[in-house]
Design a protein around this motif. Sequence first.
Motif, mmCIF file in Angstrom:
data_model
loop_
_atom_site.group_PDB
_atom_site.id
_atom_site.type_symbol
_atom_site.label_atom_id
_atom_site.label_comp_id
_atom_site.label_asym_id
_atom_site.label_seq_id
_atom_site.Cartn_x
_atom_site.Cartn_y
_atom_site.Cartn_z
ATOM 1 N N ALA A 70 0.797 -1.128 -0.094
ATOM 2 C CA ALA A 70 -0.125 -0.097 -0.099
ATOM 3 C C ALA A 70 0.919 1.212 -0.022
ATOM 4 O O ALA A 70 0.480 2.168 -0.365
ATOM 5 N N SER A 71 2.262 1.155 0.349
ATOM 6 C CA SER A 71 3.053 2.386 0.302
ATOM 7 C C SER A 71 3.273 2.837 -1.006
ATOM 8 O O SER A 71 3.872 3.908 -1.354
ATOM 9 N N SER A 72 3.138 1.899 -2.130
ATOM 10 C CA SER A 72 3.095 2.336 -3.459
ATOM 11 C C SER A 72 1.750 3.216 -3.945
ATOM 12 O O SER A 72 0.710 2.785 -3.724
ATOM 13 N N ASP A 73 1.971 4.333 -4.572
ATOM 14 C CA ASP A 73 0.979 5.068 -4.865
ATOM 15 C C ASP A 73 0.608 4.687 -6.424
ATOM 16 O O ASP A 73 0.750 5.196 -7.308
ATOM 17 N N SER A 74 0.008 3.554 -6.553
ATOM 18 C CA SER A 74 -0.337 2.610 -7.635
ATOM 19 C C SER A 74 -1.533 2.117 -7.574
ATOM 20 O O SER A 74 -2.259 1.883 -6.379
ATOM 21 N N ASP A 75 -2.356 1.358 -8.449
ATOM 22 C CA ASP A 75 -3.451 0.762 -8.169
ATOM 23 C C ASP A 75 -3.224 -0.421 -7.368
ATOM 24 O O ASP A 75 -4.068 -0.834 -6.568
ATOM 25 N N ILE A 76 -2.120 -1.117 -7.555
ATOM 26 C CA ILE A 76 -1.599 -2.122 -6.777
ATOM 27 C C ILE A 76 -1.706 -1.537 -5.207
ATOM 28 O O ILE A 76 -2.287 -2.469 -4.220
#
Length: 184
Positions: A70-76
Motif C-alpha cells: 500500500a505504500s506504493s501510489d499505484s492501483d496495486i
Amino acid sequence: KAIQMQPDYFKPYVQSGIALFNAGKKEQAEPFLKKANALLPTAPGYALLGQIAEGRGESALALQHYPLAASSDSDIGKDSAARAMRIDLPRNPARYLPSGPVADNTGLVYAAVQNNSNVTVGRVQVRMLQYDNRGRLVNQTRSMLITGGIPPGKRGSVDTGIRIQDQASLQFFRVVVEGAELAR
C-alpha cells in the motif's frame, strides 16, 4: 531460464510469481515472490503475498504484507490498502475513523466520526463518554449507530441527546468508535 542466467536479479522471480499466481498456482508462486522481495521489495510482490496469506486465513500475515504494498501510489497499492482495511477495520475501527464531540449552536452534542480512509464505511457504532474536571469517567451513553455510509473524506454523526451550555464543555466529552465495517 532468466533466473538461471541472473539468479540475483529480482525481476524474473517476481514475474514468475505473478504468472503462477494468475494461473491459480498460488502455493507455487509464493517462494518466487518471497525471493523477489528479498532481492528488491515490490508492491506486486507484497500484494500477492498478502492475497496468498489471506486466502489461507492468515490475516495477521496478510496485514504484514498489504501495508508494504500500500505504500506504493499505484492501483496495486490502493487495492492493497483497501484489502488491509477490510481485514483490520472490524478489529481497530478507531485507527481509520478519528472521532470527537461537536455541538451545534443550540448546545446539542453529536458524536462525530471522520472517515480518513479511501473506502466508504458503514454500521459505525460509537459511544460518548463524559469526564469530570479530574478526568474521571462520570457518564456514558449507550452504543449508538451512525446510519448510512460515510464516504471517504466525509464525516458522519449521531445525536447523543446531550446538551451543553457552552463550547468549552466539549473538553469533558470523548467519542469512542466501538465498531465499523466496509459499506456494501
